[in-house]
Design an enzyme around this catalytic site. Structure first.
Site, PDB file in Angstrom:
ATOM      1  N   CYS A  71       0.873  -1.187   0.000  1.00  0.00           N
ATOM      2  CA  CYS A  71       0.000   0.000   0.000  1.00  0.00           C
ATOM      3  C   CYS A  71       0.905   1.231   0.000  1.00  0.00           C
ATOM      4  O   CYS A  71       2.097   1.145  -0.214  1.00  0.00           O
ATOM      5  CB  CYS A  71      -0.871   0.000   1.236  1.00  0.00           C
ATOM      6  SG  CYS A  71       0.071   0.356   2.709  1.00  0.00           S
ATOM      7  N   ARG A 118       2.977  -4.559   2.799  1.00  0.00           N
ATOM      8  CA  ARG A 118       2.309  -4.829   4.068  1.00  0.00           C
ATOM      9  C   ARG A 118       2.303  -6.349   4.278  1.00  0.00           C
ATOM     10  O   ARG A 118       1.319  -7.024   4.062  1.00  0.00           O
ATOM     11  CB  ARG A 118       0.870  -4.291   4.062  1.00  0.00           C
ATOM     12  CG  ARG A 118       0.775  -2.786   3.985  1.00  0.00           C
ATOM     13  CD  ARG A 118       1.427  -2.030   5.119  1.00  0.00           C
ATOM     14  NE  ARG A 118       0.679  -1.958   6.347  1.00  0.00           N
ATOM     15  CZ  ARG A 118      -0.248  -1.046   6.605  1.00  0.00           C
ATOM     16  NH1 ARG A 118      -0.571  -0.176   5.698  1.00  0.00           N
ATOM     17  NH2 ARG A 118      -0.891  -1.031   7.749  1.00  0.00           N
ATOM     18  N   ASP A 124       2.479   6.711  13.287  1.00  0.00           N
ATOM     19  CA  ASP A 124       1.322   7.431  12.755  1.00  0.00           C
ATOM     20  C   ASP A 124       1.395   8.918  13.046  1.00  0.00           C
ATOM     21  O   ASP A 124       0.676   9.701  12.427  1.00  0.00           O
ATOM     22  CB  ASP A 124       0.014   6.872  13.332  1.00  0.00           C
ATOM     23  CG  ASP A 124      -0.293   5.510  12.753  1.00  0.00           C
ATOM     24  OD1 ASP A 124      -1.190   4.835  13.273  1.00  0.00           O
ATOM     25  OD2 ASP A 124       0.389   5.114  11.796  1.00  0.00           O
TER      26      ASP A 124
HETATM   27  C1  EPZ Z   1      -1.409  -0.840  12.585  1.00  0.00           C
HETATM   28  O1  EPZ Z   1      -1.033  -1.324  11.315  1.00  0.00           O
HETATM   29  C2  EPZ Z   1      -2.203   0.430  12.318  1.00  0.00           C
HETATM   30  N1  EPZ Z   1      -3.391   0.103  11.514  1.00  0.00           N
HETATM   31  C3  EPZ Z   1      -1.318   1.417  11.561  1.00  0.00           C
HETATM   32  O2  EPZ Z   1      -2.065   2.612  11.407  1.00  0.00           O
HETATM   33  C4  EPZ Z   1      -0.093   1.733  12.411  1.00  0.00           C
HETATM   34  O3  EPZ Z   1       0.762   2.593  11.674  1.00  0.00           O
HETATM   35  C5  EPZ Z   1       0.637   0.418  12.733  1.00  0.00           C
HETATM   36  O4  EPZ Z   1      -0.263  -0.494  13.387  1.00  0.00           O
HETATM   37  C6  EPZ Z   1       1.840   0.645  13.646  1.00  0.00           C
HETATM   38  O5  EPZ Z   1       1.401   1.224  14.843  1.00  0.00           O
HETATM   39  C7  EPZ Z   1      -4.481  -0.372  12.145  1.00  0.00           C
HETATM   40  O6  EPZ Z   1      -4.497  -0.569  13.347  1.00  0.00           O
HETATM   41  C8  EPZ Z   1      -5.688  -0.629  11.279  1.00  0.00           C
HETATM   42  P1  EPZ Z   1       2.110  -3.597  12.260  1.00  0.00           P
HETATM   43  P2  EPZ Z   1      -0.394  -2.812  11.183  1.00  0.00           P
HETATM   44  O7  EPZ Z   1       1.629  -4.974  11.977  1.00  0.00           O
HETATM   45  O8  EPZ Z   1      -1.102  -3.726  12.112  1.00  0.00           O
HETATM   46  C9  EPZ Z   1       5.758  -5.167   9.659  1.00  0.00           C
HETATM   47  C10 EPZ Z   1      -3.067   4.345  10.214  1.00  0.00           C
HETATM   48  O9  EPZ Z   1      -2.592   5.312   9.655  1.00  0.00           O
HETATM   49  N2  EPZ Z   1       5.042  -6.452   9.634  1.00  0.00           N
HETATM   50  O10 EPZ Z   1       2.435  -3.210  13.659  1.00  0.00           O
HETATM   51  O11 EPZ Z   1      -0.343  -3.152   9.747  1.00  0.00           O
HETATM   52  C11 EPZ Z   1       5.034  -4.124   8.795  1.00  0.00           C
HETATM   53  O12 EPZ Z   1       5.424  -4.248   7.446  1.00  0.00           O
HETATM   54  C12 EPZ Z   1      -2.426   2.980  10.064  1.00  0.00           C
HETATM   55  O13 EPZ Z   1      -4.075   4.374  10.961  1.00  0.00           O
HETATM   56  C13 EPZ Z   1       5.664  -7.560   9.114  1.00  0.00           C
HETATM   57  O14 EPZ Z   1       6.802  -7.494   8.662  1.00  0.00           O
HETATM   58  O15 EPZ Z   1       1.077  -2.527  11.717  1.00  0.00           O
HETATM   59  C14 EPZ Z   1       5.478  -2.827   9.377  1.00  0.00           C
HETATM   60  O16 EPZ Z   1       6.741  -2.486   8.841  1.00  0.00           O
HETATM   61  C15 EPZ Z   1      -1.264   3.040   9.107  1.00  0.00           C
HETATM   62  N3  EPZ Z   1       4.998  -8.751   9.067  1.00  0.00           N
HETATM   63  C16 EPZ Z   1       5.650  -3.155  10.866  1.00  0.00           C
HETATM   64  O17 EPZ Z   1       5.714  -4.586  10.974  1.00  0.00           O
HETATM   65  C17 EPZ Z   1       3.726  -8.884   9.568  1.00  0.00           C
HETATM   66  O18 EPZ Z   1       3.160  -9.992   9.537  1.00  0.00           O
HETATM   67  C18 EPZ Z   1       4.479  -2.653  11.717  1.00  0.00           C
HETATM   68  O19 EPZ Z   1       3.347  -3.319  11.272  1.00  0.00           O
HETATM   69  C19 EPZ Z   1       3.091  -7.734  10.096  1.00  0.00           C
HETATM   70  C20 EPZ Z   1       3.764  -6.527  10.130  1.00  0.00           C
END
Ligand code: EPZ
Length: 417
Positions: free
Chosen positions: A116, A121, A306
């Protein structure tokens, strides 16, 4: 196509009631699938992402309605375990439905969320954890076919990274799984605590949310409940950054200052003054703002990714130089070009951005790139001299409930056309 038109240079003055948290409402809406009985979710923000979640619930056979700021869900009639492609494209965070659909139906078919605006993601951490709980996952042409031949069972799960989404999916799969699940290196975000509190209100047995180790004992069935979604800490940070950039003083109501500690510390370093009570924050902008030497995004309770774009916008006219390091997402500086077009002095290299404060920004026509990047342009437009026009504002509408009305109520000159 709608756009926001801002005449910059107005100070902000007044009181804002902060909306409910998008990133709490979404996983809690998914969790409602597990409940035998009606769910009333109060204080839900009116956002396109929340409407998308309601469409997914309806598509799965649930009865889902949103009136004002209350979403009611009755999952009794759920008759599908498939989340079609168009929903996964519309909202990448649809992946948080996976754990709940598996918990309720034992199977789930959904599209791969894919990359995205923030970069790839991946969901490897989600899938690794679910496999340890007995889920068989077969991927074909970007579609994930998940089954639980021997049912969902508890497991000891260590997350390599404290992923918010992976922690949520494990919680949703574990609450009605057989036996006990332990998550170590779990995400500690306030939205995780809110989800755990909701699940406990529906009869789940969970302990440790908000720490790095969460223990869930599976129960046979969850019942309905009425629950009030927590305030949105990132939206609160956005309004504070707007006041910091434009000048003035704001009082935020229905906000939990303890959820914003790392962000308030940055505003203090920028020479802003504030006082907080249990559910409000009084904020006075400083003039001029002081740059923050370094800012590094970290998992909670560190400075949240964020809020990175939002604080960057406020730092454009701060006296001095700030170095921002974005450690969470690969590609989260897409808003920089627009800020530079408005006169900011920002240079990026990989995950590092260097902001040299300038005396002022000037209005420009800019295009929102993603949710928080769009919010950054809003903030920059409020303090820029002249008119700023922001297009592609559907990105902003994903996370902000009537932003132009909120900002107009405290003196900003902003309209949606
Ligand atoms: C949540 O996303 C939030 N979205 C995001 O907010 C927020 O930026 C993020 O957490 C971090 O706080 C929702 O809650 C709907 P992560 P999420 O899994 O769950 C990597 C907004 O603007 N990763 O903590 O997708 C990933 O690529 C949104 O409201 C893996 O590598 O965040 C990223 O670099 C944007 N493998 C990091 O971890 C996985 O299986 C953080 O991702 C999962 C994640």
């Amino acid at each position: 196509m709608q756009k926001l038109v801002i005449q910059g240079g107005r100070h902000l003055e007044g009181e804002i009631i902060v909306q409910g948290a998008k990133n709490s409402a979404l996983p809690i809406a998914a969790a409602s699938l597990l409940c035998d009985g009606e769910i009333w979710l109060e204080n839900c923000p009116r956002l396109s992402d929340v409407y998308a979640a309601c469409r997914i619930l309806t598509n799965l056979g649930c009865r889902c309605r949103m009136q004002e700021h209350t979403v009611t869900v009755d999952a009794h009639g759920m008759d599908s375990s498939e989340i079609p492609e168009q929903f996964m494209c519309e909202m990448r965070s649809s992946i948080i439905f996976l754990g709940a659909v598996l918990g309720r139906m034992g199977t789930c078919t959904l599209g791969y969320p894919g990359g995205c605006e923030l970069g790839p993601r991946p969901i490897n951490l989600h899938l690794q954890a679910l496999r340890r709980m007995g889920v068989k996952i077969h991927e074909e042409n970007g579609i994930l076919h998940c089954t639980t031949p021997n049912g969902l069972h508890g497991a000891r799960i260590h997350l390599q990274f404290p992923s918010v989404g992976a922690t949520e999916n494990i919680l949703l799969a574990a609450v009605t799984a057989k036996g006990e699940t332990t998550i170590s290196n779990a995400a500690r975000e306030p939205e995780i605590i809110d989800l755990a509190r909701f699940l406990r209100a529906c009869g789940a047995q969970i302990a440790g949310e908000g720490t790095g180790t969460i223990v869930i004992r599976g129960v046979k069935q969850l019942h309905g409940c009425t629950y009030r979604i927590m305030p949105d800490r990132i939206v609160a940070a956005t309004w504070l950054a707007a006041a910091a950039a434009a000048g003035g003083e704001l009082s935020l109501r229905c906000v939990s200052a303890s959820d914003l500690e790392s962000i308030l510390a940055v505003f203090e370093e920028m020479n802003c003054r504030m006082s907080a009570s249990a559910d409000s924050i009084c904020f006075h902008a400083a003039a001029p703002l002081r740059a923050v030497r370094t800012l590094k995004t970290m998992p909670y309770p560190g400075f949240p990714t964020d809020a990175q774009a939002i604080l960057m916008a406020a730092l454009c006219c701060a006296a001095g130089t700030t170095v921002i390091e974005e450690t969470i997402f690969e590609n989260r500086f897409r808003h920089v070009d627009a800020l530079v077009k408005m006169g900011a002095d920002i240079r990026t290299a990989g995950r590092v951005a260097v902001i040299n404060g300038v005396r002022s920004l000037h209005g420009a026509a800019v295009e929102a790139t993603d949710l928080r990047g769009g919010a950054a342009m809003l903030i920059a437009g409020l303090c820029a001299a002249g008119e700023t026009i922001i297009t592609e504002i559907h990105h902003i509408d994903r996370g902000y409930d009537s932003p132009e009305q909120v900002l107009r109520s405290v003196g900003a000159e902003i309209i949606r056309v």
